[in-house]
Design a protein around this motif. Sequence first.
Motif, PDB file in Angstrom:
ATOM      1  N   LEU A  20       0.843  -1.193   0.000  1.00  0.00           N
ATOM      2  CA  LEU A  20       0.000   0.000   0.000  1.00  0.00           C
ATOM      3  C   LEU A  20       0.877   1.240   0.000  1.00  0.00           C
ATOM      4  CD1 LEU A  20      -0.187   1.532   3.059  1.00  0.00           C
ATOM      5  CD2 LEU A  20      -1.399  -0.566   3.596  1.00  0.00           C
ATOM      6  N   ASN A  21       0.280   2.324  -0.494  1.00  0.00           N
ATOM      7  CA  ASN A  21       0.965   3.613  -0.521  1.00  0.00           C
ATOM      8  C   ASN A  21      -0.104   4.693  -0.610  1.00  0.00           C
ATOM      9  OD1 ASN A  21       2.950   5.556  -2.782  1.00  0.00           O
ATOM     10  ND2 ASN A  21       3.207   5.417  -0.589  1.00  0.00           N
ATOM     11  N   PHE A  22       0.020   5.752   0.184  1.00  0.00           N
ATOM     12  CA  PHE A  22      -0.968   6.820   0.122  1.00  0.00           C
ATOM     13  C   PHE A  22      -0.291   8.171   0.180  1.00  0.00           C
ATOM     14  CE2 PHE A  22      -0.672   6.174   4.779  1.00  0.00           C
ATOM     15  CZ  PHE A  22      -0.546   7.487   5.222  1.00  0.00           C
ATOM     16  N   ASP A  23      -1.030   9.181  -0.325  1.00  0.00           N
ATOM     17  CA  ASP A  23      -0.637  10.562  -0.148  1.00  0.00           C
ATOM     18  C   ASP A  23      -1.819  11.295   0.474  1.00  0.00           C
ATOM     19  OD1 ASP A  23      -2.413  10.896  -2.221  1.00  0.00           O
ATOM     20  OD2 ASP A  23      -0.889  11.368  -3.728  1.00  0.00           O
ATOM     21  N   SER A  24      -1.921  12.590   0.288  1.00  0.00           N
ATOM     22  CA  SER A  24      -2.963  13.346   0.964  1.00  0.00           C
ATOM     23  C   SER A  24      -4.353  13.061   0.427  1.00  0.00           C
ATOM     24  CB  SER A  24      -2.670  14.846   0.852  1.00  0.00           C
ATOM     25  OG  SER A  24      -2.581  15.229  -0.507  1.00  0.00           O
ATOM     26  N   ASN A  25      -4.451  12.502  -0.797  1.00  0.00           N
ATOM     27  CA  ASN A  25      -5.770  12.323  -1.404  1.00  0.00           C
ATOM     28  C   ASN A  25      -6.069  10.909  -1.860  1.00  0.00           C
ATOM     29  OD1 ASN A  25      -6.516  15.084  -1.202  1.00  0.00           O
ATOM     30  ND2 ASN A  25      -5.267  15.539  -2.999  1.00  0.00           N
ATOM     31  N   VAL A  26      -5.064  10.093  -2.077  1.00  0.00           N
ATOM     32  CA  VAL A  26      -5.254   8.794  -2.721  1.00  0.00           C
ATOM     33  C   VAL A  26      -4.535   7.717  -1.928  1.00  0.00           C
ATOM     34  CG1 VAL A  26      -4.816   7.432  -4.809  1.00  0.00           C
ATOM     35  CG2 VAL A  26      -5.544   9.802  -5.007  1.00  0.00           C
ATOM     36  N   LEU A  27      -5.172   6.562  -1.823  1.00  0.00           N
ATOM     37  CA  LEU A  27      -4.563   5.353  -1.259  1.00  0.00           C
ATOM     38  C   LEU A  27      -4.571   4.286  -2.326  1.00  0.00           C
ATOM     39  CD1 LEU A  27      -3.656   3.342   1.006  1.00  0.00           C
ATOM     40  CD2 LEU A  27      -6.098   3.056   1.524  1.00  0.00           C
ATOM     41  N   ALA A  28      -3.431   3.669  -2.569  1.00  0.00           N
ATOM     42  CA  ALA A  28      -3.323   2.560  -3.522  1.00  0.00           C
ATOM     43  C   ALA A  28      -2.903   1.315  -2.761  1.00  0.00           C
ATOM     44  CB  ALA A  28      -2.310   2.882  -4.618  1.00  0.00           C
ATOM     45  N   SER A  29      -3.491   0.181  -3.122  1.00  0.00           N
ATOM     46  CA  SER A  29      -3.171  -1.084  -2.458  1.00  0.00           C
ATOM     47  C   SER A  29      -2.976  -2.165  -3.503  1.00  0.00           C
ATOM     48  CB  SER A  29      -4.294  -1.488  -1.490  1.00  0.00           C
ATOM     49  OG  SER A  29      -5.540  -1.601  -2.169  1.00  0.00           O
ATOM     50  N   GLY A  30      -1.984  -3.015  -3.278  1.00  0.00           N
ATOM     51  CA  GLY A  30      -1.718  -4.164  -4.136  1.00  0.00           C
ATOM     52  C   GLY A  30      -1.989  -5.443  -3.378  1.00  0.00           C
ATOM     53  N   SER A  31      -2.478  -6.434  -4.092  1.00  0.00           N
ATOM     54  CA  SER A  31      -2.984  -7.616  -3.404  1.00  0.00           C
ATOM     55  C   SER A  31      -2.530  -8.895  -4.088  1.00  0.00           C
ATOM     56  CB  SER A  31      -4.520  -7.564  -3.361  1.00  0.00           C
ATOM     57  OG  SER A  31      -5.070  -8.779  -2.903  1.00  0.00           O
ATOM     58  N   ALA A  32      -2.684  -9.981  -3.336  1.00  0.00           N
ATOM     59  CA  ALA A  32      -2.433 -11.307  -3.889  1.00  0.00           C
ATOM     60  C   ALA A  32      -3.525 -11.730  -4.854  1.00  0.00           C
ATOM     61  CB  ALA A  32      -2.310 -12.327  -2.752  1.00  0.00           C
ATOM     62  N   ASP A  33      -4.601 -10.936  -4.972  1.00  0.00           N
ATOM     63  CA  ASP A  33      -5.642 -11.247  -5.954  1.00  0.00           C
ATOM     64  C   ASP A  33      -5.310 -10.698  -7.336  1.00  0.00           C
ATOM     65  OD1 ASP A  33      -6.069  -8.535  -5.768  1.00  0.00           O
ATOM     66  OD2 ASP A  33      -7.986  -8.693  -4.726  1.00  0.00           O
ATOM     67  N   HIS A  34      -4.068 -10.242  -7.529  1.00  0.00           N
ATOM     68  CA  HIS A  34      -3.509  -9.790  -8.803  1.00  0.00           C
ATOM     69  C   HIS A  34      -4.008  -8.409  -9.203  1.00  0.00           C
ATOM     70  CE1 HIS A  34      -3.311 -14.374 -10.038  1.00  0.00           C
ATOM     71  NE2 HIS A  34      -2.735 -14.107  -8.863  1.00  0.00           N
ATOM     72  N   THR A  35      -4.666  -7.680  -8.334  1.00  0.00           N
ATOM     73  CA  THR A  35      -5.219  -6.379  -8.695  1.00  0.00           C
ATOM     74  C   THR A  35      -4.617  -5.273  -7.838  1.00  0.00           C
ATOM     75  OG1 THR A  35      -7.052  -6.469  -7.108  1.00  0.00           O
ATOM     76  CG2 THR A  35      -7.409  -7.476  -9.282  1.00  0.00           C
ATOM     77  N   VAL A  36      -4.797  -4.051  -8.338  1.00  0.00           N
ATOM     78  CA  VAL A  36      -4.463  -2.839  -7.604  1.00  0.00           C
ATOM     79  C   VAL A  36      -5.750  -2.054  -7.415  1.00  0.00           C
ATOM     80  CG1 VAL A  36      -3.167  -0.677  -7.616  1.00  0.00           C
ATOM     81  CG2 VAL A  36      -2.146  -2.746  -8.584  1.00  0.00           C
ATOM     82  N   LYS A  37      -6.015  -1.652  -6.192  1.00  0.00           N
ATOM     83  CA  LYS A  37      -7.186  -0.827  -5.922  1.00  0.00           C
ATOM     84  C   LYS A  37      -6.731   0.566  -5.513  1.00  0.00           C
ATOM     85  CE  LYS A  37     -10.629  -4.346  -4.764  1.00  0.00           C
ATOM     86  NZ  LYS A  37     -11.528  -3.965  -5.891  1.00  0.00           N
ATOM     87  N   VAL A  38      -7.466   1.556  -6.024  1.00  0.00           N
ATOM     88  CA  VAL A  38      -7.166   2.952  -5.742  1.00  0.00           C
ATOM     89  C   VAL A  38      -8.355   3.545  -4.996  1.00  0.00           C
ATOM     90  CG1 VAL A  38      -6.574   5.194  -6.723  1.00  0.00           C
ATOM     91  CG2 VAL A  38      -5.743   3.095  -7.820  1.00  0.00           C
TER      92      VAL A  38
END
Length: 675
Positions: free
Chosen positions: A394-412
């Motif tokens: 995972l990685n976030f800034d002031s407005n957005v959080l991004a997460s990577g998963s073992a389900d092969h996807t990235v969620k924003v």
Amino acid sequence: MAPSPPPPAPAPTATDLPSQPPARKLCVRHQRMADEGTNLKLQQALDALPVAEREAVSAIWSSFSSSPHPRRALILQGLLTMCCFSQLSLLTEQLAQLIRIDPFAIIPREVSLKILGYLDATSLCRAAQVSRQWKSLADDDILWRGICEQHIGQKCLKCGWGLPILEKRRRAVPSLASAPASASPSPAPSGPIASSSSLKRLHEPEPGPPGGASHAAKRQRLEARDERSRPASPSSEPPSHTVPPSSSYPSNPLIVPPSAAPATATDLKTRPWKDVYCERLTIERNWRRGRCTVRTLKGHTDGVMCLQFSETLAHPSFPVLITGSYDRTARVWNLETGAALHSLAGHTRAIRALQFDAAKLITGSMDHTMRVWNWRTGQCLKTLEGHTDGVVALNFDSNVLASGSADHTVKVWNFRTGECFTLRGHCDWVNAVQLWDSTGASYGCGSTAPAPRAIESGSSAPHIDPGKMLFSASDDGAIRLWDLSLRTCVRQFKGHVGQVQSLKLLLVDEDREDPTPDGDASSSSQPPRDVSRALSPPASGSHSPSHPHPSTSPLLSRRSTAPDLITPASPVKRQKPVLISGSLDNTIKVWDIETGKVQRTLFGHIEGVWAVASDKLRLVSGSHDRTIKVWSREEGNCTATLVGHRGAVTCLALGEDKIVSGSDDGDVRVWSFSV
């Protein structure tokens, strides 16, 4: 009776000549002779001679003094031909002293400082040993401030040395009243975010391709380890660790006091710039020689998978470290003393990723969820659900959080709207994500972002600021660059032959970067070009949000200036983004984002690389071979190897004078170079 002879003439100085006015200004040499009393000594020696000899010597001196310069040169040449070796030796001794002139005793101080300004630090230190006057000039604050500006926070173009900024030591005492705990600033630059690594922690019996036996070993160990760490029954699931309000715990050092007094001018402390330089030079020498002290923080009962520390928080006054582990807890540490302050429990499986700022901590776990915590009190504020498998990055800034998963996807996840969308394209675990604002814009540190909330499948497309980009790395060996406003993959970085475990984005001065890429002949012969030219324009409506092929992204055509990474004393320079990746193919690669080519490949680890971190001065990596290596990023050579962990080094964070590393052995080690 004959009249007595006239008194002997004094030493031949310009003022003694009858033809010269008495008010004539002496030259530098004769003024020094007058100050040293040389003429008085000559007069005393002349008075000791008989009268006849005194007259002869006086006549010779008077004749030479009244002669013009050409005649003086002729007289001297004649005298030299008459001299024996004993007289020549005497002349040599005398001339060695007479021709020496201290320039700083003559010229003004301002001119002296201008001259000394061309010297390096070593030469200035030597000049300070000449005399007290030279020392007062060579230690001047103006000179050492210029040297500090030339070296601190960047590599000097002349000597190749760079010195750490040591932000926590040079910054002024902040006003606690102006830094409320509810603010949500971007993460502090001196607290690097540790890239979360994948769950492959066993030595593979035989080396194989990314999809072969090693990949199966990862899955088997994951299942076995999670079975051991899973609670016996759902009823035994530990509840979220909540703590009463801060007023109940006035002794909690993490809580910002409600009546904190603002900093005053008396809180500001200054030191001579020479001391500032010497302190940082000592640390840089320790980095280059691998000389450090090691402290071990114990508390986790299983492998440490992720960590981050910050030394620039307005409160508390000590540096804060947060670690996540396979024991399903996140721990908050006082990095200065090594004391554990909190243990955050709530996840039901291993914590694989975390990031925090002054207001919140977000953790990602193999239980498919992310949790938002008030790390100062230990209270769980929100649980984010959406992934169908474990969250490993995972990685976030002031407005957005991004997460990577073992389900092969990235969620924003959008903090503004609480909505979320999914990026698809990887065909294996997403081990690392990294946000990038390609426009160089930044949000105010005091801006308050709304707490994210779970999304529903029918929600409308969230608003993402133009220029917001995302890097993702996966077990499929590829690194993808996504345009979040278009929700499209605009570039793939291919070169690793193993699973890519970690990413680090770095902004470097453009004129300091070596443009020669590392790779095949076709790569090295291709000149650097702008990203807008490198990306081919797509047909209208031909790509879906998850399409892996390039598309037009006008955001990438602009260079990032990153004003927050430039020291106040440094001139504003154009910044070039550089991507660094670590992989299980035992290598670290430095990528040119504009061209997508490999600039340099670092070889040295004998097993897979789990984590990388970098700043403008150096790069560090942690590996399955239980070592940490310190690299010169520009030169590509290893400057130090740190050993001590009893298991694979799974995560690390780089500071200006320290490395903090976590390992499969459950230990957290602090490698301090400020000794």
